[in-house]
Design a protein around this motif. Structure first.
Motif, mmCIF file in Angstrom:
data_model
loop_
_atom_site.group_PDB
_atom_site.id
_atom_site.type_symbol
_atom_site.label_atom_id
_atom_site.label_comp_id
_atom_site.label_asym_id
_atom_site.label_seq_id
_atom_site.Cartn_x
_atom_site.Cartn_y
_atom_site.Cartn_z
ATOM 1 N N ASP A 156 0.848 -1.189 0.000
ATOM 2 C CA ASP A 156 0.000 0.000 0.000
ATOM 3 C C ASP A 156 0.890 1.248 0.000
ATOM 4 O O ASP A 156 2.100 1.163 -0.140
ATOM 5 C CB ASP A 156 -0.962 -0.015 1.191
ATOM 6 C CG ASP A 156 -0.228 -0.064 2.522
ATOM 7 O OD1 ASP A 156 0.990 0.238 2.557
ATOM 8 O OD2 ASP A 156 -0.866 -0.392 3.535
ATOM 9 N N SER A 157 0.304 2.389 0.160
ATOM 10 C CA SER A 157 1.045 3.648 0.134
ATOM 11 C C SER A 157 1.431 4.083 1.542
ATOM 12 O O SER A 157 1.331 5.255 1.902
ATOM 13 C CB SER A 157 0.210 4.725 -0.556
ATOM 14 O OG SER A 157 -0.071 4.332 -1.875
ATOM 15 N N TYR A 158 1.901 3.144 2.327
ATOM 16 C CA TYR A 158 2.197 3.391 3.730
ATOM 17 C C TYR A 158 3.374 4.342 3.924
ATOM 18 O O TYR A 158 3.352 5.182 4.833
ATOM 19 C CB TYR A 158 2.478 2.054 4.426
ATOM 20 C CG TYR A 158 2.913 2.204 5.857
ATOM 21 C CD1 TYR A 158 1.995 2.580 6.839
ATOM 22 C CD2 TYR A 158 4.228 1.977 6.227
ATOM 23 C CE1 TYR A 158 2.378 2.726 8.163
ATOM 24 C CE2 TYR A 158 4.625 2.127 7.550
ATOM 25 C CZ TYR A 158 3.700 2.497 8.507
ATOM 26 O OH TYR A 158 4.088 2.646 9.804
ATOM 27 N N PRO A 160 4.676 7.105 2.340
ATOM 28 C CA PRO A 160 4.423 8.543 2.394
ATOM 29 C C PRO A 160 3.577 8.954 3.607
ATOM 30 O O PRO A 160 3.828 9.995 4.218
ATOM 31 C CB PRO A 160 3.675 8.834 1.092
ATOM 32 C CG PRO A 160 4.023 7.707 0.191
ATOM 33 C CD PRO A 160 4.239 6.518 1.074
ATOM 34 N N TYR A 217 5.146 12.897 -0.320
ATOM 35 C CA TYR A 217 4.128 12.419 -1.250
ATOM 36 C C TYR A 217 4.568 11.149 -1.960
ATOM 37 O O TYR A 217 5.765 10.896 -2.113
ATOM 38 C CB TYR A 217 3.838 13.473 -2.339
ATOM 39 C CG TYR A 217 3.344 14.789 -1.815
ATOM 40 C CD1 TYR A 217 2.094 14.896 -1.226
ATOM 41 C CD2 TYR A 217 4.128 15.931 -1.925
ATOM 42 C CE1 TYR A 217 1.628 16.114 -0.741
ATOM 43 C CE2 TYR A 217 3.673 17.155 -1.449
ATOM 44 C CZ TYR A 217 2.422 17.231 -0.856
ATOM 45 O OH TYR A 217 1.981 18.432 -0.382
ATOM 46 N N GLU A 218 3.590 10.404 -2.424
ATOM 47 C CA GLU A 218 3.871 9.339 -3.386
ATOM 48 C C GLU A 218 3.955 10.012 -4.752
ATOM 49 O O GLU A 218 3.099 10.818 -5.112
ATOM 50 C CB GLU A 218 2.753 8.304 -3.358
ATOM 51 C CG GLU A 218 3.037 7.101 -4.226
ATOM 52 C CD GLU A 218 2.009 6.006 -4.000
ATOM 53 O OE1 GLU A 218 2.261 5.131 -3.161
ATOM 54 O OE2 GLU A 218 0.956 6.045 -4.668
ATOM 55 N N GLU A 231 3.757 11.016 -8.595
ATOM 56 C CA GLU A 231 2.738 10.847 -9.623
ATOM 57 C C GLU A 231 3.339 11.144 -10.987
ATOM 58 O O GLU A 231 4.225 11.983 -11.123
ATOM 59 C CB GLU A 231 1.555 11.787 -9.361
ATOM 60 C CG GLU A 231 0.815 11.476 -8.083
ATOM 61 C CD GLU A 231 -0.348 12.422 -7.848
ATOM 62 O OE1 GLU A 231 -0.780 13.098 -8.802
ATOM 63 O OE2 GLU A 231 -0.814 12.483 -6.697
ATOM 64 N N TYR A 286 9.585 12.749 -2.249
ATOM 65 C CA TYR A 286 8.762 11.904 -3.119
ATOM 66 C C TYR A 286 9.193 10.448 -2.986
ATOM 67 O O TYR A 286 10.380 10.137 -3.115
ATOM 68 C CB TYR A 286 8.938 12.310 -4.581
ATOM 69 C CG TYR A 286 8.558 13.726 -4.903
ATOM 70 C CD1 TYR A 286 7.251 14.068 -5.259
ATOM 71 C CD2 TYR A 286 9.515 14.743 -4.877
ATOM 72 C CE1 TYR A 286 6.910 15.378 -5.562
ATOM 73 C CE2 TYR A 286 9.181 16.052 -5.186
ATOM 74 C CZ TYR A 286 7.878 16.362 -5.527
ATOM 75 O OH TYR A 286 7.543 17.662 -5.829
ATOM 76 N N PHE A 287 8.241 9.564 -2.779
ATOM 77 C CA PHE A 287 8.505 8.125 -2.768
ATOM 78 C C PHE A 287 7.996 7.494 -4.060
ATOM 79 O O PHE A 287 6.899 7.827 -4.527
ATOM 80 C CB PHE A 287 7.795 7.443 -1.594
ATOM 81 C CG PHE A 287 8.534 7.522 -0.297
ATOM 82 C CD1 PHE A 287 9.484 6.571 0.048
ATOM 83 C CD2 PHE A 287 8.276 8.550 0.598
ATOM 84 C CE1 PHE A 287 10.162 6.642 1.246
ATOM 85 C CE2 PHE A 287 8.951 8.632 1.803
ATOM 86 C CZ PHE A 287 9.894 7.681 2.132
ATOM 87 N N ALA A 288 8.773 6.583 -4.615
ATOM 88 C CA ALA A 288 8.298 5.808 -5.759
ATOM 89 C C ALA A 288 7.127 4.942 -5.310
ATOM 90 O O ALA A 288 7.184 4.319 -4.250
ATOM 91 C CB ALA A 288 9.417 4.915 -6.287
ATOM 92 N N PRO A 289 6.045 4.897 -6.102
ATOM 93 C CA PRO A 289 4.911 4.051 -5.725
ATOM 94 C C PRO A 289 5.215 2.575 -5.957
ATOM 95 O O PRO A 289 6.108 2.233 -6.738
ATOM 96 C CB PRO A 289 3.790 4.530 -6.644
ATOM 97 C CG PRO A 289 4.453 5.215 -7.780
ATOM 98 C CD PRO A 289 5.793 5.688 -7.310
ATOM 99 N N LEU A 324 10.394 4.876 -10.862
ATOM 100 C CA LEU A 324 10.332 6.330 -10.779
ATOM 101 C C LEU A 324 11.484 6.904 -11.593
ATOM 102 O O LEU A 324 12.636 6.509 -11.408
ATOM 103 C CB LEU A 324 10.442 6.777 -9.310
ATOM 104 C CG LEU A 324 10.502 8.282 -9.046
ATOM 105 C CD1 LEU A 324 9.271 8.995 -9.593
ATOM 106 C CD2 LEU A 324 10.668 8.540 -7.553
#
Length: 192
Positions: free
Chosen positions: A48-50, A52, A64-65, A67, A78-81, A86
């Motif tokens: 999941d997007s935990y 960020p 942020y995740e 985009e 910024y985190f790579a999803p 990324l």
């Protein structure tokens, strides 16, 4: 080595032990820190997007995740999803890709580092932290070739030393630092 250089961005690559390592670095970045920080943490494809959410509660900077086609802003983490590479485009925007895995990973550190090196050249700071494979070593070579600054966590301070060791085997680095010194060093890069 880094005196008077005008840095534009920081990229961080981390794998096994990464959550604990990032907890010792990201919260140290001071409010008003002027550089964007782009991070690849090896994560499962269905995670999941935990990350960020977790770090936005612990950091002074916005987290942020990443985009697709998002402009890179100063002072943002910024985190790579999950399940996306990324990348950085030459116009300093983010791009996401589902291309094949690199070093058995998607997101892969090398993909971020190589594209960021091409976009930011000598204005890029590459940081490799704990991890249990060689992802990041090729990307750090590219950052070196483009004139960027290379920072590596000391293998003995890493939960998994393989990623730092791989970089040290492939290229000369500018700073080899224990984990607890990296956050303060990054802060110092933005001080005039």
């Amino acid at each position: 080595m880094d005196e008077g250089r005008n840095y534009q961005a920081i990229v961080i690559g981390v794998s096994a032990g990464g959550m604990a390592a990032l907890e010792r670095i990201l919260p140290k970045l001071s409010r008003g820190f002027p550089l964007p920080v782009l991070i690849v943490q090896h994560i499962g494809a269905v995670a999941d997007s935990y990350l960020p959410i977790h770090f936005s509660m612990r950091c002074e900077l916005p987290v942020y995740e990443a985009e697709d086609k998002q402009p890179i802003e100063a002072g943002v983490i910024y985190f790579a999803p999950p399940n996306y590479h990324l990348m950085v485009e030459r116009q300093h925007t983010l791009a996401l890709s589902t291309e094949d895995r690199v070093n058995f990973s998607r997101p892969a550190v090398d993909v971020l580092f190589e594209t960021a090196a091409d976009a930011f050249g000598p204005g890029l700071v590459g940081v490799v932290l704990t991890g249990s494979n060689g992802d990041g070593a090729v990307g750090m070579v590219r950052i070196r070739q483009r004139g960027g600054l290379l920072v590596v966590q000391t293998p003995e301070s890493a939960e998994a030393p393989q990623m730092p060791e791989a970089v040290l085997e492939h290229t000369e680095v500018d700073r080899l630092l224990p984990l607890d010194e990296i956050g303060n060093f990054l802060n110092s890069l933005s001080e005039k």
